[in-house]
Design a protein around this motif. Structure first.
Motif, PDB file in Angstrom:
ATOM      1  N   ASP A  94     -14.605   1.419   8.860  1.00 18.04           N
ATOM      2  CA  ASP A  94     -13.847   2.034   7.565  1.00 18.04           C
ATOM      3  C   ASP A  94     -14.556   2.070   6.285  1.00 18.04           C
ATOM      4  O   ASP A  94     -13.770   2.704   5.060  1.00 18.04           O
ATOM      5  N   ASN A 134     -11.528   4.308   4.057  1.00 17.09           N
ATOM      6  CA  ASN A 134     -10.438   3.698   3.453  1.00 17.09           C
ATOM      7  C   ASN A 134      -9.171   4.023   4.206  1.00 17.09           C
ATOM      8  O   ASN A 134      -7.989   4.044   3.511  1.00 17.09           O
ATOM      9  N   ASP A 135      -9.222   4.202   5.337  1.00 19.61           N
ATOM     10  CA  ASP A 135      -7.741   4.249   6.099  1.00 19.61           C
ATOM     11  C   ASP A 135      -6.958   3.008   6.339  1.00 19.61           C
ATOM     12  O   ASP A 135      -5.675   3.145   6.375  1.00 19.61           O
ATOM     13  N   TYR A 183      -3.327  -0.440   8.210  1.00 18.19           N
ATOM     14  CA  TYR A 183      -3.397  -1.749   8.005  1.00 18.19           C
ATOM     15  C   TYR A 183      -2.529  -2.894   8.670  1.00 18.19           C
ATOM     16  O   TYR A 183      -3.123  -3.912   8.987  1.00 18.19           O
ATOM     17  N   GLY A 196      -6.710   0.817   3.559  1.00 16.36           N
ATOM     18  CA  GLY A 196      -6.293   0.677   2.349  1.00 16.36           C
ATOM     19  C   GLY A 196      -6.815  -0.785   1.826  1.00 16.36           C
ATOM     20  O   GLY A 196      -6.337  -0.976   0.570  1.00 16.36           O
ATOM     21  N   LEU A 217       0.740  -1.142  -0.041  1.00 17.43           N
ATOM     22  CA  LEU A 217       0.141  -0.031   0.056  1.00 17.43           C
ATOM     23  C   LEU A 217       0.847   1.271   0.101  1.00 17.43           C
ATOM     24  O   LEU A 217       1.898   1.370   0.239  1.00 17.43           O
ATOM     25  N   SER A 242       1.090   6.084   3.534  1.00 17.19           N
ATOM     26  CA  SER A 242       0.031   6.775   4.311  1.00 17.19           C
ATOM     27  C   SER A 242      -0.997   5.742   5.022  1.00 17.19           C
ATOM     28  O   SER A 242      -1.615   5.970   5.865  1.00 17.19           O
ATOM     29  N   LYS A 243      -0.907   4.435   4.316  1.00 12.42           N
ATOM     30  CA  LYS A 243      -1.960   3.577   4.501  1.00 12.42           C
ATOM     31  C   LYS A 243      -1.406   2.471   5.571  1.00 12.42           C
ATOM     32  O   LYS A 243      -2.138   1.620   6.313  1.00 12.42           O
TER      33      LYS A 243
END
Length: 251
Positions: free
Chosen positions: A221, A225-226, A156, A228, A148, A151-152
């Motif tokens: 989420d 989509n934090d 994750y 990913g 990813l 930032s993700k």
């Protein structure tokens, strides 16, 4: 965590997960893409490291001369042998072993592949270097795993460590590129596919440390989509879309 303890943790986790892992249908997605990228043929000798339940190994065995699958979990190799028997393949060898020190000579295989293993490795550079060592000149080394944007990654990894305590860390796209460069590969190619898994199918095949917190984290989420994985609700079902990157390079 030390290597010995971590390896024990992996064996314990995947001994429990072995049957459930094989039952997740999306684990068979996009295998034809891997065959195409490697240009696999009957001239090839293939090594599948951290081969798990043999899904990738068996697919390559349909196209290449011989495949060796190595894994540290006997339960997973037992599942691999069942799959081999089910589809009547003869050209496979299974071996228990540690992928940080592969028990093969230099330049032994023309295709060396690993799928969904790198996020379990304490020292991914050492593993990739071993993959390169046992690969023949002009052979191909391929790593397939979730990757990813930077930032993700943090959130994750938090999700995955709850779901599977043997998870170490998914590598970001930047980290994977750096890894291949450090291993001495000059030209790195990449491809992508999305692996769709229904939430409760995934949870049923897993052994989370806190299943309630994990479920809440994933459902919360949706639309954000934090994590990913683009969590989506469709008619009361929740789907995760894991971003799978395929990294490959010639030796």
């Amino acid at each position: 965590m030390g290597t010995k303890k971590h390896n024990k943790n992996i064996v314990e986790q995947f001994s429990k997960q072995a049957t459930g892992y094989t039952s997740i249908t999306s684990h068979g997605d996009s295998l034809e893409k891997l065959i195409s990228i490697t240009s696999a043929s009957k001239n090839d000798e293939t090594l599948d490291i951290a081969c798990g339940s043999g899904i990738v190994s068996c697919e390559f065995a349909k196209h290449t001369n011989h495949v060796t699958g190595i894994d540290m979990t006997q339960g997973m190799l037992d599942e691999a042998k069942k799959l081999q028997t089910k589809i009547n393949l003869k050209n496979l060898t299974w071996q228990i072993g540690d992928v940080e020190s592969l028990p093969y000579g230099d330049n032994s295989f023309s295709i060396v592949v690993s799928r969904f293993g790198f996020h379990h490795f304490l020292n991914p550079l050492k593993v990739l270097s071993e993959m390169k060592r046992v690969c023949k000149p002009n052979g191909i080394v391929m790593v397939v795993d979730v990757s990813l944007p930077d930032s993700k990654i943090k959130k994750y990894n938090k999700m995955e460590k709850n779901r599977d305590c043997s998870h170490v860390a998914a590598l970001s796209l930047t980290e994977f590129s750096s890894l291949f460069e450090k291993a001495g590969f000059k030209e790195i190619n990449s491809d992508f596919y999305s692996m769709k898994i229904e939430l409760y199918e995934q949870l049923k095949a897993s052994f989370p440390s806190d299943p309630i917190a994990l479920e809440k984290m994933i459902i919360a989420d949706i639309g954000i989509n934090d994590l990913g994985v683009s969590v989506t609700e469709v008619k009361g079902e929740f789907f995760l879309y894991y971003p799978i990157q395929i990294f490959s390079a010639r030796k």
